[in-house]
Scaffold this motif. Structure first.
Motif, PDB file in Angstrom:
ATOM      1  N   GLU A 100       0.822  -1.214   0.000  1.00  0.00           N
ATOM      2  CA  GLU A 100       0.000   0.000   0.000  1.00  0.00           C
ATOM      3  C   GLU A 100       0.852   1.259   0.000  1.00  0.00           C
ATOM      4  OE1 GLU A 100      -3.913  -1.713   2.398  1.00  0.00           O
ATOM      5  OE2 GLU A 100      -2.137  -1.066   3.537  1.00  0.00           O
ATOM      6  N   VAL A 101       1.951   1.231   0.713  1.00  0.00           N
ATOM      7  CA  VAL A 101       2.815   2.411   0.784  1.00  0.00           C
ATOM      8  C   VAL A 101       3.641   2.587  -0.488  1.00  0.00           C
ATOM      9  CG1 VAL A 101       4.810   3.417   1.990  1.00  0.00           C
ATOM     10  CG2 VAL A 101       2.934   2.423   3.303  1.00  0.00           C
ATOM     11  N   LEU A 102       4.055   1.476  -1.091  1.00  0.00           N
ATOM     12  CA  LEU A 102       4.956   1.573  -2.242  1.00  0.00           C
ATOM     13  C   LEU A 102       4.272   1.447  -3.594  1.00  0.00           C
ATOM     14  CD1 LEU A 102       8.043  -0.392  -0.879  1.00  0.00           C
ATOM     15  CD2 LEU A 102       7.640   2.071  -0.905  1.00  0.00           C
ATOM     16  N   GLN A 103       2.941   1.439  -3.617  1.00  0.00           N
ATOM     17  CA  GLN A 103       2.267   1.386  -4.915  1.00  0.00           C
ATOM     18  C   GLN A 103       2.505   2.701  -5.650  1.00  0.00           C
ATOM     19  OE1 GLN A 103      -1.887   0.802  -4.221  1.00  0.00           O
ATOM     20  NE2 GLN A 103      -2.204   2.838  -3.374  1.00  0.00           N
ATOM     21  N   ASP A 104       2.935   2.623  -6.870  1.00  0.00           N
ATOM     22  CA  ASP A 104       3.213   3.818  -7.683  1.00  0.00           C
ATOM     23  C   ASP A 104       4.193   4.766  -7.012  1.00  0.00           C
ATOM     24  OD1 ASP A 104       1.298   2.856  -9.544  1.00  0.00           O
ATOM     25  OD2 ASP A 104      -0.311   3.750  -8.344  1.00  0.00           O
ATOM     26  N   GLY A 105       5.261   4.235  -6.439  1.00  0.00           N
ATOM     27  CA  GLY A 105       6.256   5.074  -5.765  1.00  0.00           C
ATOM     28  C   GLY A 105       6.051   5.049  -4.262  1.00  0.00           C
ATOM     29  N   LEU A 106       6.645   5.989  -3.580  1.00  0.00           N
ATOM     30  CA  LEU A 106       6.550   6.072  -2.123  1.00  0.00           C
ATOM     31  C   LEU A 106       5.368   6.952  -1.752  1.00  0.00           C
ATOM     32  CD1 LEU A 106       7.741   5.380   0.629  1.00  0.00           C
ATOM     33  CD2 LEU A 106       9.363   7.245   0.324  1.00  0.00           C
ATOM     34  N   ASN A 107       4.271   6.311  -1.305  1.00  0.00           N
ATOM     35  CA  ASN A 107       3.031   7.024  -0.997  1.00  0.00           C
ATOM     36  C   ASN A 107       2.839   7.161   0.507  1.00  0.00           C
ATOM     37  OD1 ASN A 107       2.029   7.339  -3.695  1.00  0.00           O
ATOM     38  ND2 ASN A 107       1.749   5.126  -3.694  1.00  0.00           N
ATOM     39  N   LEU A 108       3.455   8.144   1.071  1.00  0.00           N
ATOM     40  CA  LEU A 108       3.271   8.450   2.487  1.00  0.00           C
ATOM     41  C   LEU A 108       2.832   9.902   2.616  1.00  0.00           C
ATOM     42  CD1 LEU A 108       6.407   6.813   4.170  1.00  0.00           C
ATOM     43  CD2 LEU A 108       4.024   6.136   4.456  1.00  0.00           C
ATOM     44  N   SER A 109       1.897  10.112   3.503  1.00  0.00           N
ATOM     45  CA  SER A 109       1.497  11.485   3.820  1.00  0.00           C
ATOM     46  C   SER A 109       1.628  11.665   5.326  1.00  0.00           C
ATOM     47  CB  SER A 109       0.070  11.776   3.347  1.00  0.00           C
ATOM     48  OG  SER A 109      -0.840  10.852   3.900  1.00  0.00           O
ATOM     49  N   PHE A 110       1.789  12.905   5.721  1.00  0.00           N
ATOM     50  CA  PHE A 110       2.092  13.195   7.123  1.00  0.00           C
ATOM     51  C   PHE A 110       1.163  14.274   7.655  1.00  0.00           C
ATOM     52  CE2 PHE A 110       5.800  11.484   5.045  1.00  0.00           C
ATOM     53  CZ  PHE A 110       6.180  10.486   5.924  1.00  0.00           C
ATOM     54  N   ARG A 111       0.966  14.262   8.955  1.00  0.00           N
ATOM     55  CA  ARG A 111       0.042  15.172   9.636  1.00  0.00           C
ATOM     56  C   ARG A 111       0.563  16.594   9.771  1.00  0.00           C
ATOM     57  NH1 ARG A 111      -0.152  10.353  12.849  1.00  0.00           N
ATOM     58  NH2 ARG A 111      -2.127   9.315  12.528  1.00  0.00           N
TER      59      ARG A 111
END
Length: 185
Positions: A100-111
């Protein structure tokens, strides 16, 4: 498999036996019993209620990333929530899998926005993930608490009973019982 003399904590023994099934499922076993367990009990409840115990003594080889938890599981030497604690605290995907995090690159969002500590961790995290390529094969779990890397309920039970943190309540109860015994003898 539990051997030894003395009292057995039934709750811990049951958890270790359930964890044995988690190991088989994580390993990718295809026996009929594993297929039935996958179909019936792999949701928010059932066998996954003991997965945290399994995670304490296991590590994962990430292939497709669908069963390895990005922050919580050991797959790059230690849990990423430990290695990159500042990022973990402000991450909005604390329970996502590697896939889920690495689909299509690094998909992380932060608060919130990053300070210097988070910027440094972000750079190090991106460097750590640079070589990772997901495949179509399932992730595999391996047990790190035995020399052969093979799960045993005995090693799990020993880990749970002897975590290195003394149970002060039980020790106090035991000491009180011992002193009472001395009074009456």
């Amino acid at each position: 498999e539990f051997g030894g003399v003395g009292f057995v904590e039934i709750r811990l023994r049951n958890i270790t036996l359930l964890t044995k099934w988690i190991m088989k499922l994580e390993r990718g076993d295809t026996h009929l019993s594993c297929v039935l367990l996958r179909n019936k009990y792999l949701g928010d409840k059932g066998l996954h209620t003991v997965k945290d115990w399994f995670s304490v003594g296991s590590s994962y080889q990430v292939q497709n990333g669908k069963t390895t938890r990005f922050w919580h599981d050991i797959w790059l030497g230690q849990p990423l929530k430990v290695m990159f604690h500042r990022l973990f605290i402000c991450s909005e995907q604390q329970h996502d899998t590697v896939a889920e995090v690495l689909q299509d690159g690094l998909n992380l969002s932060f608060r919130r926005s990053f300070g210097p500590g988070e910027e440094s961790e972000w750079h190090n995290l991106r460097s750590s993930l640079q070589e990772l390529q997901l495949t179509t094969l399932p992730d595999t779990g391996r047990w790190e608490r035995t020399s052969r890397k093979v799960f045993s309920t005995k090693s799990m039970y020993d880990m749970m009973c002897h975590s290195g943190v003394p149970d002060l309540e039980i020790m106090d109860l035991w000491n009180n019982h011992s002193s009472e015994t001395k009074i009456f003898t």
